[in-house]
Design a protein around this motif. Sequence first.
Motif, short mmCIF file in Angstrom:
data_model
loop_
_atom_site.label_atom_id
_atom_site.label_comp_id
_atom_site.label_asym_id
_atom_site.label_seq_id
_atom_site.Cartn_x
_atom_site.Cartn_y
_atom_site.Cartn_z
N GLY A 227 0.79 -1.22 0.00
CA GLY A 227 0.00 0.00 0.00
C GLY A 227 0.82 1.28 0.00
O GLY A 227 0.27 2.36 0.23
N GLY A 228 2.11 1.15 -0.27
CA GLY A 228 2.95 2.35 -0.32
C GLY A 228 3.20 2.98 1.03
O GLY A 228 3.62 4.14 1.12
N LEU A 229 2.96 2.23 2.10
CA LEU A 229 3.16 2.73 3.46
C LEU A 229 4.39 2.08 4.07
O LEU A 229 4.53 0.85 4.03
CB LEU A 229 1.94 2.42 4.33
N HIS A 230 5.28 2.89 4.62
CA HIS A 230 6.45 2.35 5.32
C HIS A 230 6.44 2.85 6.76
O HIS A 230 6.30 4.03 7.02
CB HIS A 230 7.75 2.78 4.64
N GLU A 231 6.59 1.92 7.67
CA GLU A 231 6.60 2.27 9.10
C GLU A 231 8.03 2.28 9.62
O GLU A 231 8.85 1.42 9.26
CB GLU A 231 5.76 1.26 9.88
N VAL A 232 8.32 3.24 10.47
CA VAL A 232 9.61 3.35 11.13
C VAL A 232 9.35 3.57 12.61
O VAL A 232 8.51 4.40 12.98
CB VAL A 232 10.45 4.51 10.57
N MET A 233 10.07 2.85 13.45
CA MET A 233 9.91 3.03 14.89
C MET A 233 11.05 3.87 15.44
O MET A 233 12.21 3.72 15.05
CB MET A 233 9.86 1.67 15.60
#
Length: 947
Positions: free
Chosen positions: A595-601
């Motif tokens: 979905g073109g979403l990248h998560e970074v913590m």
Amino acid sequence: MTPSRTPESDTVRRAIATPMVERITLDDTGRAATEPLRDDIRFLGGLLGDVISAQAGDEVFELVEGSRTDAFGIRYRDVTRDDLAARYTGRDVAQLMPVIRAFTNFALLANLAEDLHRERRRRVHMLAGDEPQASSFAATVARLVAAGLDDSQVHDALADASVIPVITAHPTETRRRSVFDAQNRINELMRVRGRTELTATEDAAITREIARHVLMLWQTALIRMRKLTISDEITTGLRYYGASFFDVIPSLNNDVRTALRDAFPGADLDPSIITMGSWIGGDRDGNPFVTGDVVTEATSAAAATVMRRYLDELTALHQELSMSVRLISGVTDELAALGTGFAPETPDEVDDEPFRSAVGAVRARVVARATVTLGDDAIAPADREVAAAVEPYADADEFLADLDVIDAALRGVSDAAVADDRLAALRESVRAFGFHLSGLDMRQNSDTHEEVVGELLRWAGVCDDYSALDEAGRVEVLSAELTSRRPLTSPDAQLSELASKELGVVHAAAAAVERFGPKAVPVYIISMCQSVSDMFEALILLKEAGLYDAGDAAPSCSVRVVPLFETIEDLQAGAGILTEALGVRFYRDLVTAQGGLHEVMLGYSDSNKDGGYFAANWALYRGELDLVDAARAAGVRLRLFHGRGGTVGRGGGPSYDAILAQPPGAVQGSLRLTEQGEIIAAKYAEPVRARRNLESLVAATVESSLLDVEGLGADSAAAYEVFDEIAASARSAYSRLVHDTPGFVEYFTASTPLSEIGALNIGSRPTSRKQTTAISDLRAIPWVLSWTQCRVMLPGWYGTGTAFAEWIGDRPERLALLNDYYRRWPFFRSVMSNMAQVLAKSDMGLAHRYAQLVPDVELRDRVFAMIVDEHERTIAMCTAITGTDDLLADNDALKRSVVNRFPYLEPLNLLQIELLARFRAGDDSPQIRRAIQLTMNGLATALRNSG
């Protein structure tokens, strides 16, 4: 224990002689507003005193009452801490234990009174017709409307809006279910007592009922005698669903959707904005007890919890929807079809009660689903025959679709009021919780990944020495494997214990996804992520479990790989790592498929331990700015996951203010954040508080996504440069103490209960990632918890005062600039406010008594003097920048707490010091171990954000 006397500077003498509570005062207005709180505390404290007197005897009661009187006398300098400490010297632990229990129970009751008072103050404002309070969603919608936003702007920002609190385990949050239930019942009774006009007889009856629950609290052990297990932590985490989440989240999601649709009808919004996550049972970073079996236990327990809720609600709905076709008309064909073929409980349901028939059919299919995914033992024996006769739901969407049919049918027969009650809540629940309840995050350290992946590559004959490769070589090898469907291992592979365990975990995660759906395990977090290869190594493990598929045209993976940037250097490098990873073709294709979403913590803990409070906060802000730019340049949407702890030293503080303090673009309608320890109980133990706290998360997320909340305008670049300088200075000042002072680790270990945290079986997780004495290897929770217990609170302020003082120097225009930033910039205001809260909870007099536990006198005096000097300097700088010497000028709730009940912490601190001295002198009895653990629990309860 009486501290030995050593030469001290004027600054040290003044600091240890002045209890911090003397610096916090209430004006006449504040005293008037707080009087109902004082009444509640006196009422509950009186009931507790009566119980202690009756249960423990006059001698214990007199010791407790004398301790209480002396604790307040210290504030007014009528007595000294030596006088209070002398009460405990030489007494048996059996005599001291009731005192610890008394003040711990008082802290529980005082917390309850404070929460009720906040609730009371909000009601006063609402009844007076005041404007909606900041952090309420009503205030947020008003701000959006006032900003002149149009429907398309709101749609673009919030179409995929998501707020995900993630529950994590914590060693100080160990209270038992009995304690939890008693507190909630007292809370309910106090509400009735405070809001209802009672007769004398009714008032007496409620008082007796409250007293009965206080008695039960007194007679209930506050902590378990055995070591806490992960199973205990799983049970504790799930407790909050029945306590509040099941009621609050569906209602709040519906209210948020309705408010947005009313204000922006053309935005076409349909979000269920709040869903839940968990780390309990999936976070194995430094926790050897997390195994594949634990992952299975955690995901199954979560699913069983939500299934039981659905079945109970469907049973109640079946009872309620008794409409007869003889009295209504227009029942839809879809509803009739829903109940066709289902064997109803009574013959009337076949032709006369179609809604009951439909609900019965739906419930049967949920039972069947529970049987398939959880086994026969998960359902009542009476339901097993029903389950065998129907087709189980394939997923939660099918379940929701059938509930939508019932909803439409009710509205079709003019029963909208009925549809908007229990059925509406159930539909919202399915949207929020699915069949999985909450997503279980997996987390592991990058060093472990490297070791395990190296072994897999060696076993498969791909690479004999993976660890010897440079970064480019590693990425090349990993990319080749991740663009191939060939597995590296086989079921009969002879692997090390570590590799077998890690593969067992990911295989258990894959099984959970198969049973409960892809939302059951949404992300895989890489701790201490420092490179692209660290990210790809996690994908290798996911591939071995079948969660990642290289695909024919593009790769796919239901689990997002999430890099966790923790240290200051890693935060500074994070944007570059993200850019480099997205430059690898297969990985970019994977993110597109997700979905073109990248998560970074973002890790607040290790950056703080690494560089100190101010440097860590600025590194996080700068890192977020860089990540936003990197994601924008790569054309992906960024979601940040904030690894906040309860304390300011681990990113804590008011969540609403913290979210508004994020840099521009960092909150794009989506937010994840951890909720930990006693903070969970403080926020979510009962529905009223849970609603308020979740609402504030949503409000801040929406405002940050749609409004310019930074407030710097064209001055931002100049402000960033200023803070680059201050942060560098703050890190240097912090490092001079923590990293460069000879003997600091010895001082820290001896002057705090650090070693006892590990020795006393507190929590399921070891205190260090590795068996070393290095600060860098120490886990953040014991680092912060130790400093909090001894009331130094060092991770929340040290180094900041020196940094401000050095940057300002003798240039008043620089102080004026910081004054201006404080007024305009939410980030800086939040940093200063949170630091002031920590300073208000610190106490150098108590810290000095802990310092006497350090056997090396020269080391003790040298380090403690450095701490006191910086403490005084930081308070002075805080006063100069904020323009007030009242540390809590912007936090009335905490000010009330400090003034009204912080003196009650004195006995717990002094008792802990006495007991630590005995323990370290060789008294290793079970009684003294439990007593020390109780003091830790009591202080954590009283301070409310201890680790």
